[in-house]
Design a protein around this motif. Sequence first.
Motif, PDB file in Angstrom:
ATOM      1  N   ILE A 173      64.767   6.250 -24.406  1.00 34.81           N
ATOM      2  CA  ILE A 173      65.690   6.859 -25.506  1.00 34.81           C
ATOM      3  C   ILE A 173      64.846   7.408 -26.792  1.00 34.81           C
ATOM      4  O   ILE A 173      64.060   6.523 -27.514  1.00 34.81           O
ATOM      5  CB  ILE A 173      66.852   5.728 -26.013  1.00 34.81           C
ATOM      6  CG1 ILE A 173      67.431   5.375 -24.690  1.00 34.81           C
ATOM      7  CG2 ILE A 173      67.399   6.495 -27.035  1.00 34.81           C
ATOM      8  CD1 ILE A 173      68.345   4.292 -24.978  1.00 34.81           C
TER       9      ILE A 173
ATOM     10  N   ALA B 227      71.275   8.289 -27.797  1.00 35.80           N
ATOM     11  CA  ALA B 227      71.955   6.754 -27.917  1.00 35.80           C
ATOM     12  C   ALA B 227      73.346   6.945 -28.181  1.00 35.80           C
ATOM     13  O   ALA B 227      74.077   6.009 -27.163  1.00 35.80           O
ATOM     14  CB  ALA B 227      71.286   6.411 -29.080  1.00 35.80           C
TER      15      ALA B 227
ATOM     16  N   ILE C 276      72.100  -0.078 -27.118  1.00 37.23           N
ATOM     17  CA  ILE C 276      70.954   0.689 -26.697  1.00 37.23           C
ATOM     18  C   ILE C 276      69.718   0.034 -27.065  1.00 37.23           C
ATOM     19  O   ILE C 276      69.777  -0.632 -28.235  1.00 37.23           O
ATOM     20  CB  ILE C 276      70.939   1.967 -27.021  1.00 37.23           C
ATOM     21  CG1 ILE C 276      71.085   2.478 -28.557  1.00 37.23           C
ATOM     22  CG2 ILE C 276      72.182   2.882 -26.561  1.00 37.23           C
ATOM     23  CD1 ILE C 276      69.991   2.614 -29.338  1.00 37.23           C
TER      24      ILE C 276
ATOM     25  N   ILE D  36      65.812   0.542 -28.338  1.00 38.12           N
ATOM     26  CA  ILE D  36      64.744   1.547 -28.361  1.00 38.12           C
ATOM     27  C   ILE D  36      63.241   0.565 -28.644  1.00 38.12           C
ATOM     28  O   ILE D  36      63.234  -0.265 -29.268  1.00 38.12           O
ATOM     29  CB  ILE D  36      64.797   2.507 -29.523  1.00 38.12           C
ATOM     30  CG1 ILE D  36      65.504   1.779 -30.820  1.00 38.12           C
ATOM     31  CG2 ILE D  36      65.839   3.500 -28.913  1.00 38.12           C
ATOM     32  CD1 ILE D  36      65.815   2.771 -31.874  1.00 38.12           C
TER      33      ILE D  36
ATOM     34  N   CYS E 293      70.366   5.596 -35.724  1.00 32.76           N
ATOM     35  CA  CYS E 293      71.163   5.070 -34.645  1.00 32.76           C
ATOM     36  C   CYS E 293      72.275   4.093 -35.177  1.00 32.76           C
ATOM     37  O   CYS E 293      73.281   4.106 -34.844  1.00 32.76           O
ATOM     38  CB  CYS E 293      70.353   4.325 -33.674  1.00 32.76           C
ATOM     39  SG  CYS E 293      69.364   5.344 -32.560  1.00 32.76           S
TER      40      CYS E 293
ATOM     41  N   VAL F 270      72.417  -1.462 -31.980  1.00 36.97           N
ATOM     42  CA  VAL F 270      70.805  -1.077 -31.939  1.00 36.97           C
ATOM     43  C   VAL F 270      70.072  -2.313 -31.884  1.00 36.97           C
ATOM     44  O   VAL F 270      69.865  -3.024 -32.708  1.00 36.97           O
ATOM     45  CB  VAL F 270      70.752  -0.264 -33.188  1.00 36.97           C
ATOM     46  CG1 VAL F 270      69.182   0.031 -33.001  1.00 36.97           C
ATOM     47  CG2 VAL F 270      71.681   0.915 -33.431  1.00 36.97           C
TER      48      VAL F 270
END
Lengths: 251, 206
Positions: free
Chosen positions: A83, A89, A100, A102, A116, A125
């Motif tokens: 991502i 996202a 999501i 990362i 995000c 996040v």
Amino acid sequence: MLMRRIIPCLDVKDGRVVKGIHFKSLRDAGDPAELASIYMDEGADELTFLDISASLEGVRTRHQWVQSVAERLFVPFTVGGGISSADEARELIALGADKISINTKAVAEPELITKCARLLGSQAVVVAIDAKRRPSGGWEVYVKGGTEPTGLDVVAWASAAVSKGCGEILLTSMDRDGTTAGYDCELLEAVCSTVEVPVIASGGAGEIAHFAEALRAGASAVLAASVFHFGKFSIRQVKEALAKEGFPMRL
Amino acid sequence: MIVIVDYGAGNVGNVARALRYLGLDWQIASTPANMPHDVELILLPGVGAFAPAAKKLEESGWRDSIIEWTRSGHPLLGICLGMQLLCECSFEDDPTPGLGLIKGKVSKLDIRPLPHMGWNDIRWLRPISPLQKAAPDGSAFYFVHSFALPVGEDAAAETSVQNVTFSSIVAKGNIIGFQFHPERSGPVGLRLLQRTIQLLERKGGA
């Protein structure tokens, strides 16, 4: 009381679950949605999907499988892997993912964490960190699927990621991953005592006792893949054992 | 027929998918004018911040319609922010009035870290029999929130985190609200959601 969580992790490549998964009841061992719903019925508190597709084409299939997982999975799930923008996202969340995660891109562009978090809320996040022990002590952050050292110190990066707005840290010990030797509890203690957000322990589960060790080291949740996929023990067995040890679990 | 209120505050998708999975008829409506004629239950979902959501409810006409709907004895289910919006007001940002259907004021949880996220268990204070059967004391549900309604006269169940206890289920006549997400709470959550809808639709028909 807030419960500790057990999270099976599924690697998905080109829309198919990879790494052998052995359930008798399984019709299609590669279908992310079917596996997800079996794990939900087994008592998984949450699921994590890691998209390891290398090609653009593989990433494009992501929309389809995330959508079909969302149709059948009624516990929270996280999608990570490649991502690289807040728009991507947001799209995954709109398709039904709860969070999501990362990793590489967050290291390259820490502002992405903030973007995000503003767009989706920090609870959505997760920053995933691949940690490798340094011979001189401490741990170094690796990116690109654990292939590239960054020079960053894991504890410092975890705390920077939290100040950028992430709501959770998924902490994988590269030294322990795949060894079944147990989670790296020193690593967990170092990060958990520094950051305020929940930390998910990952890498090294081989025995039921390993899960309790990770929770004692301060993890809020424990992630595992192969022990569940190969049926070494079930999620329910792990949760029952942890509940007996006094950890608050959802049974 | 269940109407899911889509007032632009958050994801109606998860709730819609859960209702579809349960085999229930539902429709999403962005304004009260879009309500189908055979509505039996209004479902108010929501994630995000209270003040902009309250404003959107007002502007879209939902505020007045929902108040009128419940006054005439029809059933309403609020989930998460949708439950908080039923209360008198919230202290998120500046104090903002809610729909005033449930007693009490929503305030920030005094815990660290925020949000309160994850699985937590409930204790019934005023058990609603079919719902308690679906989810007895100690059943765990999935929560994601930073604000909550203190335990007051409309609390049907409570939940504790650190040293704070708040209303996790509210109930008053034909109105029920969940602070947690039954649509993300696995088999028990789906069962509770189903029983609640059955109960409310019966009330609406009576």
